[in-house]
Design a protein around this motif. Structure first.
Motif, PDB file in Angstrom:
ATOM      1  N   MET A   1       0.828  -1.206   0.000  1.00  0.00           N
ATOM      2  CA  MET A   1       0.000   0.000   0.000  1.00  0.00           C
ATOM      3  C   MET A   1       0.866   1.261   0.000  1.00  0.00           C
ATOM      4  SD  MET A   1      -2.995   1.281  -0.141  1.00  0.00           S
ATOM      5  CE  MET A   1      -4.027  -0.154   0.192  1.00  0.00           C
ATOM      6  N   TRP A   2       1.995   1.228   0.719  1.00  0.00           N
ATOM      7  CA  TRP A   2       2.861   2.409   0.759  1.00  0.00           C
ATOM      8  C   TRP A   2       3.364   2.763  -0.629  1.00  0.00           C
ATOM      9  CZ3 TRP A   2       7.811   2.321  -1.038  1.00  0.00           C
ATOM     10  CH2 TRP A   2       8.386   1.057  -1.238  1.00  0.00           C
ATOM     11  N   PHE A   3       3.660   1.735  -1.451  1.00  0.00           N
ATOM     12  CA  PHE A   3       4.159   2.007  -2.797  1.00  0.00           C
ATOM     13  C   PHE A   3       3.089   2.700  -3.637  1.00  0.00           C
ATOM     14  CE2 PHE A   3       4.193   0.548  -7.225  1.00  0.00           C
ATOM     15  CZ  PHE A   3       5.314   1.233  -7.662  1.00  0.00           C
ATOM     16  N   ILE A   4       1.846   2.244  -3.562  1.00  0.00           N
ATOM     17  CA  ILE A   4       0.769   2.853  -4.338  1.00  0.00           C
ATOM     18  C   ILE A   4       0.589   4.308  -3.940  1.00  0.00           C
ATOM     19  CG2 ILE A   4      -1.684   2.758  -4.896  1.00  0.00           C
ATOM     20  CD1 ILE A   4      -0.017   0.503  -6.100  1.00  0.00           C
ATOM     21  N   SER A   5       0.696   4.596  -2.640  1.00  0.00           N
ATOM     22  CA  SER A   5       0.555   5.979  -2.167  1.00  0.00           C
ATOM     23  C   SER A   5       1.664   6.859  -2.727  1.00  0.00           C
ATOM     24  CB  SER A   5       0.561   6.009  -0.637  1.00  0.00           C
ATOM     25  OG  SER A   5      -0.501   5.242  -0.108  1.00  0.00           O
ATOM     26  N   ILE A   6       2.904   6.361  -2.670  1.00  0.00           N
ATOM     27  CA  ILE A   6       4.026   7.142  -3.199  1.00  0.00           C
ATOM     28  C   ILE A   6       3.880   7.333  -4.704  1.00  0.00           C
ATOM     29  CG2 ILE A   6       6.522   7.121  -3.596  1.00  0.00           C
ATOM     30  CD1 ILE A   6       6.827   5.683  -0.940  1.00  0.00           C
ATOM     31  N   PHE A   7       3.459   6.292  -5.396  1.00  0.00           N
ATOM     32  CA  PHE A   7       3.289   6.390  -6.845  1.00  0.00           C
ATOM     33  C   PHE A   7       2.208   7.405  -7.190  1.00  0.00           C
ATOM     34  CE2 PHE A   7       1.506   4.741 -10.920  1.00  0.00           C
ATOM     35  CZ  PHE A   7       2.616   4.989 -11.712  1.00  0.00           C
ATOM     36  N   ALA A   8       1.127   7.439  -6.428  1.00  0.00           N
ATOM     37  CA  ALA A   8       0.064   8.414  -6.666  1.00  0.00           C
ATOM     38  C   ALA A   8       0.586   9.836  -6.502  1.00  0.00           C
ATOM     39  CB  ALA A   8      -1.113   8.162  -5.721  1.00  0.00           C
ATOM     40  N   VAL A   9       1.415  10.059  -5.497  1.00  0.00           N
ATOM     41  CA  VAL A   9       2.005  11.384  -5.288  1.00  0.00           C
ATOM     42  C   VAL A   9       2.898  11.751  -6.467  1.00  0.00           C
ATOM     43  CG1 VAL A   9       3.586  12.724  -3.852  1.00  0.00           C
ATOM     44  CG2 VAL A   9       1.858  11.268  -2.779  1.00  0.00           C
ATOM     45  N   ILE A  10       3.677  10.788  -6.947  1.00  0.00           N
ATOM     46  CA  ILE A  10       4.562  11.037  -8.098  1.00  0.00           C
ATOM     47  C   ILE A  10       3.744  11.442  -9.320  1.00  0.00           C
ATOM     48  CG2 ILE A  10       6.131   9.934  -9.741  1.00  0.00           C
ATOM     49  CD1 ILE A  10       7.176   8.259  -7.390  1.00  0.00           C
ATOM     50  N   LEU A  11       2.624  10.758  -9.555  1.00  0.00           N
ATOM     51  CA  LEU A  11       1.780  11.091 -10.700  1.00  0.00           C
ATOM     52  C   LEU A  11       1.198  12.496 -10.572  1.00  0.00           C
ATOM     53  CD1 LEU A  11      -0.183   7.801 -11.488  1.00  0.00           C
ATOM     54  CD2 LEU A  11       1.928   8.655 -12.507  1.00  0.00           C
TER      55      LEU A  11
END
Length: 318
Positions: free
Chosen positions: A1-11
Protein backbone atom coordinates in the motif's frame (compact mmCIF):
# COMPACT_ATOMS: atom_id res chain seq x y z
CA UNK A 1 0.00 0.00 0.00
CA UNK A 2 2.86 2.41 0.76
CA UNK A 3 4.16 2.01 -2.80
CA UNK A 4 0.77 2.85 -4.34
CA UNK A 5 0.55 5.98 -2.17
CA UNK A 6 4.03 7.14 -3.20
CA UNK A 7 3.29 6.39 -6.85
CA UNK A 8 0.06 8.41 -6.67
CA UNK A 9 2.00 11.38 -5.29
CA UNK A 10 4.56 11.04 -8.10
CA UNK A 11 1.78 11.09 -10.70
CA UNK A 12 0.22 14.19 -9.17
CA UNK A 13 3.59 15.96 -9.23
CA UNK A 14 4.06 14.94 -12.88
CA UNK A 15 0.64 16.22 -13.87
CA UNK A 16 1.13 19.57 -12.15
CA UNK A 17 4.74 20.09 -13.29
CA UNK A 18 3.94 18.91 -16.82
CA UNK A 19 1.12 21.42 -17.13
CA UNK A 20 3.37 24.17 -15.76
CA UNK A 21 6.13 23.42 -18.26
CA UNK A 22 3.63 23.18 -21.11
CA UNK A 23 2.38 26.68 -20.42
CA UNK A 24 5.43 28.62 -19.30
CA UNK A 25 8.77 26.87 -19.97
CA UNK A 26 10.89 27.65 -23.01
CA UNK A 27 11.18 24.73 -25.41
CA UNK A 28 14.89 23.81 -24.87
CA UNK A 29 14.47 23.84 -21.08
CA UNK A 30 11.19 21.93 -21.24
CA UNK A 31 12.68 19.29 -23.53
CA UNK A 32 15.64 18.76 -21.21
CA UNK A 33 13.47 18.55 -18.09
CA UNK A 34 10.86 16.20 -19.55
CA UNK A 35 13.27 13.70 -21.15
CA UNK A 36 15.46 13.75 -18.03
CA UNK A 37 12.42 13.16 -15.84
CA UNK A 38 11.31 10.25 -18.02
CA UNK A 39 14.73 8.58 -17.84
CA UNK A 40 15.50 9.15 -14.16
CA UNK A 41 11.87 8.64 -13.13
CA UNK A 42 11.74 5.24 -14.80
CA UNK A 43 14.78 4.18 -12.81
CA UNK A 44 13.22 5.54 -9.62
CA UNK A 45 9.86 3.84 -10.18
CA UNK A 46 11.55 0.53 -10.91
CA UNK A 47 13.62 0.87 -7.74
CA UNK A 48 10.58 1.70 -5.61
CA UNK A 49 8.64 -1.23 -7.07
CA UNK A 50 11.45 -3.78 -6.71
CA UNK A 51 9.47 -5.98 -4.31
CA UNK A 52 6.16 -5.81 -6.21
CA UNK A 53 4.95 -8.59 -8.56
CA UNK A 54 6.08 -8.28 -12.17
CA UNK A 55 2.57 -7.45 -13.34
CA UNK A 56 2.30 -4.52 -10.93
CA UNK A 57 5.74 -3.26 -11.98
CA UNK A 58 4.65 -3.41 -15.61
CA UNK A 59 1.47 -1.42 -14.98
CA UNK A 60 3.14 1.39 -13.00
CA UNK A 61 6.04 1.65 -15.46
CA UNK A 62 3.62 1.90 -18.38
CA UNK A 63 1.53 4.56 -16.63
CA UNK A 64 4.62 6.60 -15.77
CA UNK A 65 6.02 6.37 -19.32
CA UNK A 66 2.61 7.16 -20.83
CA UNK A 67 2.18 10.35 -18.82
CA UNK A 68 5.81 11.31 -19.38
CA UNK A 69 5.38 11.00 -23.14
CA UNK A 70 2.12 12.97 -23.00
CA UNK A 71 4.02 15.82 -21.35
CA UNK A 72 6.64 15.63 -24.11
CA UNK A 73 4.19 15.63 -27.04
CA UNK A 74 2.16 18.46 -25.51
CA UNK A 75 5.28 20.60 -25.15
CA UNK A 76 6.28 19.85 -28.75
CA UNK A 77 2.81 20.73 -30.03
CA UNK A 78 2.83 23.98 -28.03
CA UNK A 79 6.09 24.85 -29.76
CA UNK A 80 4.32 24.32 -33.09
CA UNK A 81 1.60 26.81 -32.23
CA UNK A 82 -1.01 24.75 -30.39
CA UNK A 83 -3.04 26.88 -27.94
CA UNK A 84 -2.55 25.88 -24.29
CA UNK A 85 -4.89 23.31 -22.79
CA UNK A 86 -7.02 24.19 -19.83
CA UNK A 87 -6.10 22.17 -16.78
CA UNK A 88 -9.32 20.16 -17.07
CA UNK A 89 -8.53 19.37 -20.72
CA UNK A 90 -4.96 18.48 -19.72
CA UNK A 91 -6.23 15.96 -17.16
CA UNK A 92 -8.68 14.49 -19.67
CA UNK A 93 -5.92 14.09 -22.27
CA UNK A 94 -3.40 12.56 -19.89
CA UNK A 95 -5.65 10.40 -17.73
CA UNK A 96 -8.58 9.28 -19.89
CA UNK A 97 -7.25 8.89 -23.43
CA UNK A 98 -4.43 6.72 -24.77
CA UNK A 99 -3.81 8.70 -27.96
CA UNK A 100 -1.04 11.26 -28.33
CA UNK A 101 -2.74 14.22 -30.05
CA UNK A 102 -3.27 16.95 -27.44
CA UNK A 103 -4.73 19.25 -30.09
CA UNK A 104 -7.94 17.22 -29.96
CA UNK A 105 -8.56 18.50 -26.44
CA UNK A 106 -7.90 22.20 -27.06
CA UNK A 107 -11.60 22.90 -27.54
CA UNK A 108 -14.54 20.53 -27.17
CA UNK A 109 -17.14 20.43 -29.91
CA UNK A 110 -20.68 21.54 -29.32
CA UNK A 111 -22.31 18.23 -30.24
CA UNK A 112 -21.58 14.55 -30.53
CA UNK A 113 -19.57 13.37 -33.51
CA UNK A 114 -20.47 10.64 -35.96
CA UNK A 115 -19.42 7.01 -35.40
CA UNK A 116 -19.47 7.41 -31.62
CA UNK A 117 -22.03 4.66 -31.06
CA UNK A 118 -20.40 2.44 -33.67
CA UNK A 119 -17.06 2.65 -31.85
CA UNK A 120 -18.75 1.86 -28.54
CA UNK A 121 -20.54 -1.11 -30.10
CA UNK A 122 -17.30 -2.40 -31.64
CA UNK A 123 -15.54 -1.94 -28.33
CA UNK A 124 -18.11 -4.03 -26.49
CA UNK A 125 -18.06 -6.77 -29.16
CA UNK A 126 -14.27 -6.95 -29.10
CA UNK A 127 -14.18 -7.07 -25.32
CA UNK A 128 -16.59 -10.00 -25.36
CA UNK A 129 -14.52 -11.80 -28.00
CA UNK A 130 -11.37 -11.11 -26.02
CA UNK A 131 -12.92 -12.51 -22.86
CA UNK A 132 -13.96 -15.64 -24.79
CA UNK A 133 -10.42 -16.20 -26.10
CA UNK A 134 -8.95 -15.70 -22.62
CA UNK A 135 -11.43 -18.26 -21.30
CA UNK A 136 -10.45 -20.67 -24.08
CA UNK A 137 -6.80 -20.14 -23.13
CA UNK A 138 -7.58 -21.00 -19.51
CA UNK A 139 -9.54 -24.11 -20.52
CA UNK A 140 -6.77 -25.11 -22.92
CA UNK A 141 -4.13 -24.87 -20.22
CA UNK A 142 -6.15 -26.87 -17.73
CA UNK A 143 -7.00 -29.57 -20.24
CA UNK A 144 -3.71 -29.88 -22.17
CA UNK A 145 -1.09 -28.29 -19.88
CA UNK A 146 0.37 -26.72 -23.02
CA UNK A 147 1.71 -23.25 -22.34
CA UNK A 148 2.16 -22.44 -26.01
CA UNK A 149 -1.31 -23.48 -27.17
CA UNK A 150 -2.79 -21.49 -24.29
CA UNK A 151 -0.60 -18.51 -25.24
CA UNK A 152 -1.85 -18.78 -28.83
CA UNK A 153 -5.33 -17.88 -27.54
CA UNK A 154 -4.30 -15.69 -24.61
CA UNK A 155 -2.29 -13.00 -26.44
CA UNK A 156 -4.95 -12.29 -29.11
CA UNK A 157 -7.58 -12.33 -26.36
CA UNK A 158 -5.76 -9.68 -24.36
CA UNK A 159 -5.27 -7.60 -27.50
CA UNK A 160 -8.96 -7.76 -28.39
CA UNK A 161 -9.89 -6.85 -24.83
CA UNK A 162 -7.56 -3.84 -24.50
CA UNK A 163 -6.56 -2.62 -27.96
CA UNK A 164 -9.81 -3.15 -29.81
CA UNK A 165 -12.15 -3.12 -26.82
CA UNK A 166 -11.23 -0.51 -24.23
CA UNK A 167 -9.57 1.83 -26.74
CA UNK A 168 -12.66 1.85 -28.98
CA UNK A 169 -14.91 2.44 -25.98
CA UNK A 170 -12.83 5.45 -24.93
CA UNK A 171 -12.81 6.84 -28.48
CA UNK A 172 -16.58 6.46 -28.76
CA UNK A 173 -17.17 8.04 -25.35
CA UNK A 174 -15.07 11.08 -26.26
CA UNK A 175 -16.81 11.46 -29.62
CA UNK A 176 -20.09 11.64 -27.72
CA UNK A 177 -18.58 14.68 -25.98
CA UNK A 178 -17.53 16.32 -29.24
CA UNK A 179 -13.83 15.37 -29.05
CA UNK A 180 -12.61 13.91 -32.37
CA UNK A 181 -10.82 10.86 -30.94
CA UNK A 182 -10.57 7.96 -33.37
CA UNK A 183 -9.85 4.25 -33.21
CA UNK A 184 -6.18 3.62 -32.44
CA UNK A 185 -6.21 0.15 -34.04
CA UNK A 186 -7.67 0.08 -37.54
CA UNK A 187 -8.05 -3.29 -39.27
CA UNK A 188 -4.35 -4.23 -39.05
CA UNK A 189 -4.87 -7.48 -40.98
CA UNK A 190 -5.55 -5.37 -44.09
CA UNK A 191 -2.02 -3.96 -44.06
CA UNK A 192 -0.24 -4.52 -47.37
CA UNK A 193 3.19 -3.56 -46.04
CA UNK A 194 4.89 -2.79 -42.76
CA UNK A 195 4.85 0.95 -43.44
CA UNK A 196 1.06 0.88 -43.62
CA UNK A 197 0.81 -1.35 -40.56
CA UNK A 198 2.89 0.87 -38.27
CA UNK A 199 1.86 4.28 -39.61
CA UNK A 200 -1.87 3.88 -40.24
CA UNK A 201 -3.28 0.73 -38.69
CA UNK A 202 -1.55 -0.49 -35.50
CA UNK A 203 -1.38 1.50 -32.26
CA UNK A 204 -1.67 4.98 -33.73
CA UNK A 205 -0.84 6.37 -30.29
CA UNK A 206 2.75 5.22 -30.88
CA UNK A 207 2.90 6.59 -34.43
CA UNK A 208 1.43 9.90 -33.23
CA UNK A 209 3.91 10.01 -30.36
CA UNK A 210 7.00 9.23 -32.42
CA UNK A 211 5.94 11.65 -35.17
CA UNK A 212 5.52 14.53 -32.71
CA UNK A 213 8.30 13.79 -30.23
CA UNK A 214 11.02 12.32 -32.46
CA UNK A 215 10.42 12.31 -36.22
CA UNK A 216 9.50 15.97 -36.73
CA UNK A 217 12.23 17.42 -34.49
CA UNK A 218 14.93 15.19 -36.07
CA UNK A 219 13.89 14.90 -39.72
CA UNK A 220 15.17 18.33 -40.77
CA UNK A 221 18.46 17.87 -38.91
CA UNK A 222 19.30 14.23 -39.56
CA UNK A 223 17.13 13.30 -42.54
CA UNK A 224 14.00 11.21 -42.77
CA UNK A 225 15.73 7.84 -42.62
CA UNK A 226 17.60 8.59 -39.41
CA UNK A 227 14.51 10.19 -37.89
CA UNK A 228 12.43 7.12 -38.74
CA UNK A 229 15.00 4.80 -37.15
CA UNK A 230 15.10 7.02 -34.07
CA UNK A 231 11.31 6.71 -33.81
CA UNK A 232 11.47 2.92 -34.00
CA UNK A 233 14.30 2.93 -31.46
CA UNK A 234 12.18 4.97 -29.04
CA UNK A 235 9.34 2.49 -29.51
CA UNK A 236 11.76 -0.32 -28.77
CA UNK A 237 13.05 1.37 -25.61
CA UNK A 238 9.52 2.01 -24.35
CA UNK A 239 8.68 -1.64 -24.97
CA UNK A 240 11.82 -2.58 -23.03
CA UNK A 241 10.39 -0.57 -20.13
CA UNK A 242 7.02 -2.31 -20.42
CA UNK A 243 8.22 -5.86 -21.19
CA UNK A 244 11.79 -6.52 -20.09
CA UNK A 245 12.19 -4.21 -17.11
CA UNK A 246 9.24 -5.61 -15.09
CA UNK A 247 10.71 -9.14 -15.26
CA UNK A 248 14.36 -7.96 -15.25
CA UNK A 249 15.21 -10.25 -18.15
CA UNK A 250 15.23 -10.33 -21.93
CA UNK A 251 16.86 -6.91 -22.22
CA UNK A 252 17.57 -5.86 -25.79
CA UNK A 253 15.10 -8.23 -27.44
CA UNK A 254 12.11 -5.83 -27.81
CA UNK A 255 14.51 -3.12 -29.00
CA UNK A 256 15.90 -5.57 -31.57
CA UNK A 257 12.36 -6.28 -32.81
CA UNK A 258 11.69 -2.61 -33.49
CA UNK A 259 15.11 -1.92 -34.99
CA UNK A 260 14.45 -4.84 -37.35
CA UNK A 261 11.09 -3.37 -38.33
CA UNK A 262 12.52 0.10 -38.82
CA UNK A 263 15.12 -1.40 -41.16
CA UNK A 264 12.43 -3.30 -43.06
CA UNK A 265 10.33 -0.14 -43.44
CA UNK A 266 13.34 1.63 -44.94
CA UNK A 267 13.77 -1.34 -47.30
CA UNK A 268 10.11 -1.05 -48.33
CA UNK A 269 10.58 2.65 -49.07
CA UNK A 270 13.62 1.85 -51.20
CA UNK A 271 11.55 -0.69 -53.15
CA UNK A 272 8.82 1.91 -53.64
CA UNK A 273 11.30 4.48 -54.95
CA UNK A 274 12.59 1.84 -57.37
CA UNK A 275 9.05 1.33 -58.68
CA UNK A 276 8.33 -1.94 -56.88
CA UNK A 277 5.97 -1.11 -53.99
CA UNK A 278 4.73 -3.95 -51.82
CA UNK A 279 0.97 -4.40 -52.13
CA UNK A 280 -1.77 -6.96 -52.60
CA UNK A 281 -1.57 -10.44 -51.18
CA UNK A 282 2.18 -10.59 -51.64
CA UNK A 283 2.51 -7.52 -49.46
CA UNK A 284 0.15 -8.97 -46.87
CA UNK A 285 2.11 -12.22 -46.66
CA UNK A 286 5.35 -10.23 -46.31
CA UNK A 287 3.81 -8.11 -43.56
CA UNK A 288 2.36 -10.98 -41.56
CA UNK A 289 5.58 -12.98 -41.81
CA UNK A 290 7.73 -10.19 -40.39
CA UNK A 291 5.18 -9.40 -37.69
CA UNK A 292 4.73 -12.98 -36.50
CA UNK A 293 8.04 -14.76 -37.15
CA UNK A 294 10.14 -12.60 -34.77
CA UNK A 295 7.31 -12.19 -32.25
CA UNK A 296 9.14 -14.37 -29.65
CA UNK A 297 11.81 -11.66 -29.64
CA UNK A 298 9.24 -9.07 -28.57
CA UNK A 299 7.22 -11.20 -26.14
CA UNK A 300 10.13 -13.20 -24.79
CA UNK A 301 9.66 -16.13 -22.42
CA UNK A 302 10.62 -14.29 -19.18
CA UNK A 303 7.84 -11.77 -19.88
CA UNK A 304 5.32 -14.48 -20.67
CA UNK A 305 6.27 -16.38 -17.51
CA UNK A 306 6.32 -13.33 -15.26
CA UNK A 307 3.34 -11.31 -16.51
CA UNK A 308 1.16 -13.10 -19.08
CA UNK A 309 0.92 -16.71 -17.94
CA UNK A 310 -0.01 -15.86 -14.33
CA UNK A 311 -3.19 -14.22 -15.66
CA UNK A 312 -4.64 -17.69 -16.19
CA UNK A 313 -2.70 -19.37 -13.35
CA UNK A 314 -0.01 -20.95 -15.49
CA UNK A 315 2.92 -21.56 -13.12
CA UNK A 316 6.53 -20.84 -14.09
CA UNK A 317 8.54 -23.70 -15.44
CA UNK A 318 10.29 -25.87 -12.90
Amino acid sequence: MWFISIFAVILIVMLVSGYTMMRWCRLPIARFLTWTTLILGTYGIDTLAHSEPAGIRMIVLIIFALIGMKVIVTIEERARGMPPLTYAAWLCFTMTWLGMKPRLFVAAGSSRLSEAHELIRLGIVHMILGAILITIAWVTWNSTQSRWIATFFLLPGLSLLVHFGICNLLAGAWRLRGIACEALFRAPLRSQNLSEFWARRWNLAFSEMTAIAVYRPLAERLGRGCALMAGFALSGILHEIAISLPVRAGFGLPLLYFILHGTLVLFERALERAGHPLSGWGGRIWTMFWLVAPLPILFHQPFLAGVIWPLIDIPPRN
